[in-house]
Write a protein that holds these residues in place. Structure first.
Motif, mmCIF file in Angstrom:
data_model
loop_
_atom_site.group_PDB
_atom_site.id
_atom_site.type_symbol
_atom_site.label_atom_id
_atom_site.label_comp_id
_atom_site.label_asym_id
_atom_site.label_seq_id
_atom_site.Cartn_x
_atom_site.Cartn_y
_atom_site.Cartn_z
ATOM 1 N N GLU A 251 65.533 -1.188 55.713
ATOM 2 C CA GLU A 251 66.689 -1.915 55.172
ATOM 3 C C GLU A 251 67.760 -0.930 54.718
ATOM 4 O OE1 GLU A 251 67.799 -4.929 51.458
ATOM 5 O OE2 GLU A 251 65.764 -4.155 51.721
ATOM 6 N N ASP A 252 69.009 -1.176 55.137
ATOM 7 C CA ASP A 252 70.095 -0.289 54.738
ATOM 8 C C ASP A 252 70.458 -0.546 53.277
ATOM 9 O OD1 ASP A 252 71.821 1.742 55.059
ATOM 10 O OD2 ASP A 252 73.083 0.786 56.571
ATOM 11 N N LEU A 253 70.764 0.506 52.537
ATOM 12 C CA LEU A 253 71.092 0.414 51.120
ATOM 13 C C LEU A 253 72.539 0.811 50.909
ATOM 14 C CD1 LEU A 253 67.863 2.144 49.750
ATOM 15 C CD2 LEU A 253 68.285 -0.304 49.970
ATOM 16 N N TYR A 254 73.171 0.210 49.893
ATOM 17 C CA TYR A 254 74.602 0.419 49.655
ATOM 18 C C TYR A 254 74.843 0.890 48.219
ATOM 19 C CZ TYR A 254 75.402 -1.932 54.090
ATOM 20 O OH TYR A 254 75.401 -2.261 55.425
ATOM 21 N N VAL A 255 75.861 1.734 48.073
ATOM 22 C CA VAL A 255 76.267 2.233 46.760
ATOM 23 C C VAL A 255 77.784 2.158 46.645
ATOM 24 C CG1 VAL A 255 74.314 3.765 46.302
ATOM 25 C CG2 VAL A 255 76.224 4.586 47.702
#
Length: 371
Positions: A251-255
């Motif tokens: 799963e791609d993670l975002y900041v």
């Protein structure tokens, strides 16, 4: 007469039971303390060890009761690292009469060890061990903040005073350059201008380290951020025979970050890793830099690990200090700037290393939802 004897006996039994209850109560308290406790009698035999201490030693409690120190040291399941630490504590306690010790274990945690003995213990030795890693982290953060505050005051006072004469010198050298070319001394002018520009770059880093600009945040994918950093450094890595790999969750993670600033931090750490790998000159040695992405609750941890030269534990506490560097041409400002940038983003940056075994940096940032 018989009734008096029975009453006295009953009172004795009740007193014993009461004493036993109190003893069990206090022993139960000691068993569940967050500090590890060892109690040796006057003969050097271990008479009590609580649950926490058994966990720290990674040994079963029942196998330790009744052991003396030598038998404890020779326990088949006691690690070599812990054997050395116990021997050191024994040496400093008995021969140097030190009652307090600090040490770092193989996992990087800080421990405060205190030893109580003497008349108040009636010949017994009480050793307690407490994890003080959080206190050390708070202390280090406060120390770092004081240094950065001092750096800000210094930079505000002298940066412009240095830049102004450098600007004037650069201008006059450029005016003189045609005359130097005629004299065949253009190389002198080129070197002077290059050194002035280098001095200006150092001043620029100096100002950024004391007061980085406020983050201009946008929501980005962590994996895309690291892929961009790898593209920018891949060619340099290949030149020194170093391979780069990216490990990430499905799963791609975002900041939410200032991309320019965080990319500056990532590139700086990767560059340090390549320098550490370049220092190792061993036949058939293959350099490796591994970048990892892992979610921890509401945060994402970005790890950058190399198999380079590594560092002694004594250097780790100074890495984020302004002007501290192990490189001949380094300014010692890169990691102190990185520390401030990550802190301004509500994150943390940590490092662990061992001489000859490489280094790992971990940058932790708050997660955010994809826009």
């Amino acid at each position: 007469m018989l009734s008096e004897f029975q009453e006295t006996l009953l009172q004795s039994v009740q007193a014993f039971q009461s004493t036993q209850l109190v003893k069990n109560k206090y022993e139960n308290v000691l068993q569940h303390l967050d500090s590890g406790i060892l109690l040796f009698d006057s003969e050097g035999v271990l008479t009590f060890i609580n649950v926490q201490m058994a966990k720290l030693l990674e040994l079963p409690r029942q196998s330790l009761i009744g052991c003396n120190l030598l038998q404890l040291m020779r326990h088949p399941y006691l690690s070599r690292f812990k054997q050395k630490k116990i021997a050191r504590i024994y040496r400093e306690t008995i021969f140097h009469r030190r009652k307090y010790h600090e040490l770092i274990d193989e996992y990087g945690r800080h421990w405060l060890i205190s030893v109580v003995y003497g008349d108040q213990m009636e010949g017994d030795f009480l050793l307690s061990v407490k994890d003080v890693s959080d206190y050390k982290q708070i202390e280090q953060t406060a120390y770092q903040n004081d240094k950065l505050a001092m750096l800000g005051k210094i930079s505000a006072a002298i940066a412009h005073e240095i830049r102004n004469p450098l600007t004037a010198i650069r201008g006059f050298i450029q005016l003189l350059r045609p005359h130097l070319i005629q004299l065949g001394k253009d190389e002198y002018a080129r070197i002077i201008l290059m050194e002035i520009d280098r001095a200006n770059d150092i001043i620029h880093e100096f100002l950024n380290s004391s007061k980085p600009t406020a983050p201009q945040k946008t929501i980005v994918s962590v994996s895309s951020l690291l892929k961009d950093a790898m593209l920018l450094t891949e060619s340099e890595a290949l030149m020194i025979g170093c391979e780069m790999r990216l490990h990430q969750q499905t799963e791609d993670l975002y900041v939410s970050i200032d991309v320019k600033q965080i990319k500056q931090v990532i590139l700086n750490i990767i560059k340090n890793a390549m320098d550490a790998i370049h220092e190792v000159s061993v036949i058939h040695y293959a350099g490796m830099i591994e970048l990892g992405i892992k979610q921890e609750g509401d945060r994402v941890n970005i790890s950058i690990q190399d198999n380079g030269n590594g560092m002694d534990k004594t250097l780790l506490g100074k890495l984020f200090d302004p002007f501290f560097t192990t490189k001949e041409q380094g300014t010692g400002l890169g990691l102190s700037v990185s520390y401030r940038i990550i802190r301004n983003h509500g994150g943390t940056i940590s490092v662990d290393s061992m001489k000859g075994e490489g280094t790992v940096f971990v940058v932790s940032l708050p997660l955010t939802r994809q826009a």
